[in-house]
Design a protein around this motif. Sequence first.
Motif, PDB file in Angstrom:
ATOM      1  N   ARG A  94       2.912   1.778 -12.733  1.00 39.81           N
ATOM      2  CA  ARG A  94       1.452   1.832 -12.653  1.00 39.81           C
ATOM      3  C   ARG A  94       0.978   1.215 -11.348  1.00 39.81           C
ATOM      4  N   ALA A  95      -0.086   1.796 -10.818  1.00 36.68           N
ATOM      5  CA  ALA A  95      -0.660   1.287  -9.572  1.00 36.68           C
ATOM      6  C   ALA A  95      -2.133   1.656  -9.510  1.00 36.68           C
TER       7      ALA A  95
ATOM      8  N   VAL B  90      -4.694  12.142  -3.980  1.00 31.68           N
ATOM      9  CA  VAL B  90      -4.242  10.871  -4.523  1.00 31.68           C
ATOM     10  C   VAL B  90      -5.128  10.445  -5.695  1.00 31.68           C
ATOM     11  N   LEU B  91      -4.569   9.628  -6.562  1.00 36.50           N
ATOM     12  CA  LEU B  91      -5.352   9.028  -7.633  1.00 36.50           C
ATOM     13  C   LEU B  91      -5.814   7.643  -7.201  1.00 36.50           C
ATOM     14  N   MET B  92      -6.968   7.254  -7.646  1.00 34.70           N
ATOM     15  CA  MET B  92      -7.451   5.888  -7.460  1.00 34.70           C
ATOM     16  C   MET B  92      -6.542   4.952  -8.267  1.00 34.70           C
ATOM     17  N   SER B  93      -6.182   5.405  -9.464  1.00 36.20           N
ATOM     18  CA  SER B  93      -5.311   4.640 -10.359  1.00 36.20           C
ATOM     19  C   SER B  93      -4.626   5.587 -11.328  1.00 36.20           C
TER      20      SER B  93
ATOM     21  N   LYS C  41      -8.889   2.626   4.118  1.00 39.33           N
ATOM     22  CA  LYS C  41      -8.009   2.350   5.259  1.00 39.33           C
ATOM     23  C   LYS C  41      -6.923   3.420   5.360  1.00 39.33           C
ATOM     24  N   LEU C  42      -6.286   3.722   4.258  1.00 36.87           N
ATOM     25  CA  LEU C  42      -5.228   4.717   4.228  1.00 36.87           C
ATOM     26  C   LEU C  42      -5.743   6.102   4.626  1.00 36.87           C
ATOM     27  N   THR C  43      -6.864   6.500   4.064  1.00 37.66           N
ATOM     28  CA  THR C  43      -7.452   7.803   4.363  1.00 37.66           C
ATOM     29  C   THR C  43      -7.798   7.914   5.844  1.00 37.66           C
ATOM     30  N   MET C  44      -8.404   6.886   6.395  1.00 41.81           N
ATOM     31  CA  MET C  44      -8.783   6.920   7.814  1.00 41.81           C
ATOM     32  C   MET C  44      -7.560   6.924   8.729  1.00 41.81           C
TER      33      MET C  44
ATOM     34  N   ILE D 253       0.816  -1.215   0.000  1.00 43.99           N
ATOM     35  CA  ILE D 253       0.000   0.000   0.000  1.00 43.99           C
ATOM     36  C   ILE D 253       0.856   1.274   0.000  1.00 43.99           C
ATOM     37  N   PHE D 254       2.045   1.213   0.615  1.00 38.19           N
ATOM     38  CA  PHE D 254       2.894   2.403   0.670  1.00 38.19           C
ATOM     39  C   PHE D 254       3.607   2.654  -0.655  1.00 38.19           C
ATOM     40  N   GLU D 255       3.925   1.597  -1.393  1.00 39.81           N
ATOM     41  CA  GLU D 255       4.466   1.777  -2.739  1.00 39.81           C
ATOM     42  C   GLU D 255       3.402   2.384  -3.652  1.00 39.81           C
ATOM     43  N   LYS D 256       2.176   1.901  -3.513  1.00 42.67           N
ATOM     44  CA  LYS D 256       1.064   2.479  -4.278  1.00 42.67           C
ATOM     45  C   LYS D 256       0.866   3.943  -3.909  1.00 42.67           C
ATOM     46  N   LEU D 257       0.927   4.235  -2.622  1.00 38.43           N
ATOM     47  CA  LEU D 257       0.751   5.616  -2.157  1.00 38.43           C
ATOM     48  C   LEU D 257       1.795   6.535  -2.784  1.00 38.43           C
ATOM     49  N   GLU D 258       3.029   6.109  -2.824  1.00 38.92           N
ATOM     50  CA  GLU D 258       4.091   6.933  -3.401  1.00 38.92           C
ATOM     51  C   GLU D 258       3.829   7.200  -4.887  1.00 38.92           C
TER      52      GLU D 258
END
Length: 132
Positions: A81-82, A58-61, A91-94, A3-8
């Motif tokens: 791509r993510a 953030v982007l969804m995708s 979860k991340l937002t909360m 999730i943190f790689e996606k976040l970046e």
Amino acid sequence: MDIFEKLEILTDAAKYDVACTSSGVDRPAQKGKLGNAVKGGICHSFAADGRCISLLKVLMSNDCAFDCTYCVNRRTTQCPRASFTPDELCKLTMEFYRRNYIEGLFLSSAVVKSPDYTCELMLDTIKKLREQ
């Protein structure tokens, strides 16, 4: 990909949407202070009453089905791509909200499969944030 790689990847891709005051601003961390907010996808906007509001931008995708020449997330761009699932994004937002890093979410997305499918993913995310 965690999730943190996606976040970046997805906060970096969101910086091209210049709707927030601090979009794309490079503000490195300073010694003795908290870290770089831009790195984590935090942007600032203003409420109607003038208050500054911190948002997770953030982007969804960034994995787009289209190949629009002007867009940084077009299908033929060579970049990592993510995509988040609605549950991951909630979860991340909360977690950011509970830690008082943000007051809200600025969500956008590349077109995943189709515009309707992408909207359904985003609406599912918003519904979960409001109701769960």
